[in-house]
Design an enzyme around this catalytic site. Structure first.
Site, PDB file in Angstrom:
ATOM      1  N   TYR A 159     -19.007   3.084  28.350  1.00 10.31           N
ATOM      2  CA  TYR A 159     -18.240   4.360  28.480  1.00 10.31           C
ATOM      3  C   TYR A 159     -18.392   5.457  29.253  1.00 10.31           C
ATOM      4  O   TYR A 159     -17.739   6.359  29.614  1.00 10.31           O
ATOM      5  CB  TYR A 159     -18.195   4.734  26.682  1.00 10.31           C
ATOM      6  CG  TYR A 159     -16.904   5.589  26.787  1.00 10.31           C
ATOM      7  CD1 TYR A 159     -15.597   4.800  26.923  1.00 10.31           C
ATOM      8  CD2 TYR A 159     -16.702   6.705  25.863  1.00 10.31           C
ATOM      9  CE1 TYR A 159     -14.285   5.311  26.542  1.00 10.31           C
ATOM     10  CE2 TYR A 159     -15.445   7.308  25.588  1.00 10.31           C
ATOM     11  CZ  TYR A 159     -14.189   6.650  25.702  1.00 10.31           C
ATOM     12  OH  TYR A 159     -12.909   7.235  25.540  1.00 10.31           O
ATOM     13  N   ALA A 160     -20.048   5.600  29.554  1.00 10.30           N
ATOM     14  CA  ALA A 160     -19.923   6.773  30.532  1.00 10.30           C
ATOM     15  C   ALA A 160     -19.682   6.479  31.924  1.00 10.30           C
ATOM     16  O   ALA A 160     -20.086   7.037  32.844  1.00 10.30           O
ATOM     17  CB  ALA A 160     -21.583   6.766  30.367  1.00 10.30           C
TER      18      ALA A 160
ATOM     19  N   ASN B 266     -23.982  -0.662  25.177  1.00  9.73           N
ATOM     20  CA  ASN B 266     -24.243  -0.409  26.499  1.00  9.73           C
ATOM     21  C   ASN B 266     -24.901   0.577  26.891  1.00  9.73           C
ATOM     22  O   ASN B 266     -26.341   0.642  27.177  1.00  9.73           O
ATOM     23  CB  ASN B 266     -22.731  -0.533  27.339  1.00  9.73           C
ATOM     24  CG  ASN B 266     -22.712  -1.120  28.737  1.00  9.73           C
ATOM     25  OD1 ASN B 266     -23.923  -0.906  29.500  1.00  9.73           O
ATOM     26  ND2 ASN B 266     -21.809  -1.717  29.338  1.00  9.73           N
ATOM     27  N   ASP B 267     -24.426   1.786  26.757  1.00 10.26           N
ATOM     28  CA  ASP B 267     -24.991   3.141  27.353  1.00 10.26           C
ATOM     29  C   ASP B 267     -26.231   3.385  26.770  1.00 10.26           C
ATOM     30  O   ASP B 267     -27.237   3.815  27.284  1.00 10.26           O
ATOM     31  CB  ASP B 267     -23.859   4.191  27.473  1.00 10.26           C
ATOM     32  CG  ASP B 267     -22.976   4.073  28.167  1.00 10.26           C
ATOM     33  OD1 ASP B 267     -22.980   3.542  29.464  1.00 10.26           O
ATOM     34  OD2 ASP B 267     -21.512   4.741  28.045  1.00 10.26           O
ATOM     35  N   VAL B 268     -26.105   3.205  25.192  1.00 13.86           N
ATOM     36  CA  VAL B 268     -27.443   3.388  24.427  1.00 13.86           C
ATOM     37  C   VAL B 268     -28.526   2.340  24.554  1.00 13.86           C
ATOM     38  O   VAL B 268     -29.555   2.594  24.207  1.00 13.86           O
ATOM     39  CB  VAL B 268     -26.970   3.621  23.031  1.00 13.86           C
ATOM     40  CG1 VAL B 268     -25.764   4.372  22.806  1.00 13.86           C
ATOM     41  CG2 VAL B 268     -26.484   2.063  22.680  1.00 13.86           C
TER      42      VAL B 268
END
Length: 464
Positions: free
Chosen positions: A433-434, A393-395
């Protein structure tokens, strides 16, 4: 066992630990590295075991606690799922820190047993060593406990900040230095206990402002702390193996922390002091309502892949949760039979600890030469037909390159949006997660596959 023989065997175990680190630096030699580490640890434990002074009562106590600790460790390691490995590492780091504190307390209360002098008249060098070991060990323990709670979801992964936090942390760190100096001058037991208590406190305060997106750095940083704590106590005990091992763990953990920070384009000190990850979430629901999302099924995904000449797989934490690595390998094997080129793109902080995705792919026997780090593969996305994002996700969030207000702004991300088609496997549109929305969900070339990662991957394989 004679002192000379003990020293030689400790040196051999130290060499094996160095060879273990060398082996673990590459997937191809990681198993051999693990074997070297195991042999080195067996030698170190055996030498320590045979060096017990009072062989009757001491032997029994050491054997008893070896059996208890070893049994608990083996049971946990056998039962723990790969998704919980970050929490396990944080938990083990806390135990290393606590062990350092206990040894320092033992040495301070009964210095004669360690040949350090007498109570109130401990050797200055030994007192400095045990003070540093106890302080770093206490920081490691309390910091690791907070990391464990955040990773386990018992405590919010969001940064916990308050006004004057940095100033308070600075004052506590200065007080630790002052307490250590006065402890060496007075050898007061009260100062020693205050030093440990203050160190426990700063451990909590250092980790609570760190956001969930920075957990890979926290894990490697605490790993480094645990090593330095062990090395400090190694000097107190005059134990060569402990000094070598602690220094290796401390230095390698520090290097890994630097690599993680570089992978996230973050200053190490900014991560430690910062609270990166705190962001306003009010616009998230509005974005979801305003932006259209295209969703599909396994049939659609299989059709796009069948007509592709190259596919890049981007694994993430969602793959770990669903335990989809084996199903993914089967899907890739099917694609290869159709002469489709397949490669894997790994972000350095994918998952919740360094190397998390690499370990999962290795478990599924994915060939090492098909797995590429961000720097090696990022330019290939523009020429690829399909990017298959499975739980990352965030990456993969393009906002890291476009929104200066985003908490992940400046972090290098995988350029999956440049592919002709993006297949994004995820249970829902929930943030990563961020804690921020992913703009990739709403791109014209993105097809969302809302399902369990393992089930979706198996269905795609059937359709292929």
């Amino acid at each position: 066992m004679s002192a000379n023989l003990s020293a030689i065997l400790y040196l051999i175990s130290g060499v094996l630990f160095i060879l273990a680190l060398r082996g673990l630096s590459s997937p191809e030699t990681s198993r051999q590295g693990n074997l070297f580490g195991i042999i080195g640890m067996v030698i170190a434990i055996t030498v320590t075991f045979l060096s017990v002074g009072n062989f009757t009562t001491g032997f029994i106590y050491v054997l008893l606690f070896l059996a208890i600790g070893g049994s608990i460790g083996a049971f946990i390691a056998y039962r723990i799922p790969m998704t919980a490995m970050p929490e396990l590492v944080a938990g083990f780091h806390s135990l290393v820190g606590l062990a350092a504190v206990f040894v320092a307390i033992s040495a301070f209360i009964n210095p004669e047993a360690f040949n350090l002098g007498t109570p109130g008249n401990i050797k200055l060098a030994s007192l400095i060593e045990m003070a540093i070991g106890a302080a770093v060990g206490a920081i490691t323990f309390s910091g690791s406990v907070i990391a464990f709670l955040k990773l386990q979801g018992i405590m919010s992964g969001a940064p916990i900040t308050f006004k004057g936090q940095h100033l308070l942390n600075a004052l506590i760190l200065i007080s630790i230095i002052i307490l250590t100096i006065y402890l060496c001058l007075t050898q007061s037991s009260n100062l020693f206990w205050i030093l440990i208590g203050v160190s426990f406190l700063i451990g909590f305060l250092i980790i609570i402002p760190i956001g969930g997106a920075d957990m890979p750095v926290v894990i490697s940083m605490l790993n480094s702390y645990s090593g330095w704590a062990a090395a400090g106590i190694g000097f107190t005990l005059e134990n060569t193996a402990l000094i070598i091992t602690g220094a290796l763990v401390g230095s390698s953990g520090a290097i890994l922390s630097y690599i993680m920070c570089k992978g996230m384009n973050r200053s190490f000190f900014n991560v430690i002091l910062g609270g990166f990850g705190a962001t306003e979430q009010s616009s998230t629901s509005q974005n979801k309502e305003q932006k259209p999302v295209k969703s599909g099924n396994a049939d659609d995904a299989a059709f796009l892949m069948k007509n592709a000449s190259s596919v890049i797989i981007v694994p993430g934490y969602g793959m770990a949760v669903a335990q989809a690595q084996h199903a993914l390998r089967e899907m890739v094997d099917t694609l290869k039979k159709n002469d489709i080129k397949v490669s894997y793109a790994i972000h350095p902080v994918a998952g919740r600890m360094p190397g998390h995705m690499n370990v999962l792919l290795a478990e599924a026997n994915v060939p090492y030469d098909e797995v590429f780090e961000l720097e090696e593969i990022n330019n290939d996305f523009a020429n690829a037909d399909v990017a298959f994002v499975i739980g990352a996700n965030d990456v993969t969030n393009p906002v890291a390159k476009t929104d200066p207000q985003s908490p992940i702004y400046g972090m290098p991300v995988l350029d999956v949006e440049k592919c002709k088609s993006v297949l994004f496997v995820k249970r829902s549109l929930s943030p990563g997660y961020a804690g921020i929305d992913n703009d990739l969900f709403y791109k014209e070339n993105t097809l969302m596959l809302f399902a369990d990662a393992k089930k979706m991957t198996e269905d795609i394989t059937k359709n292929l």
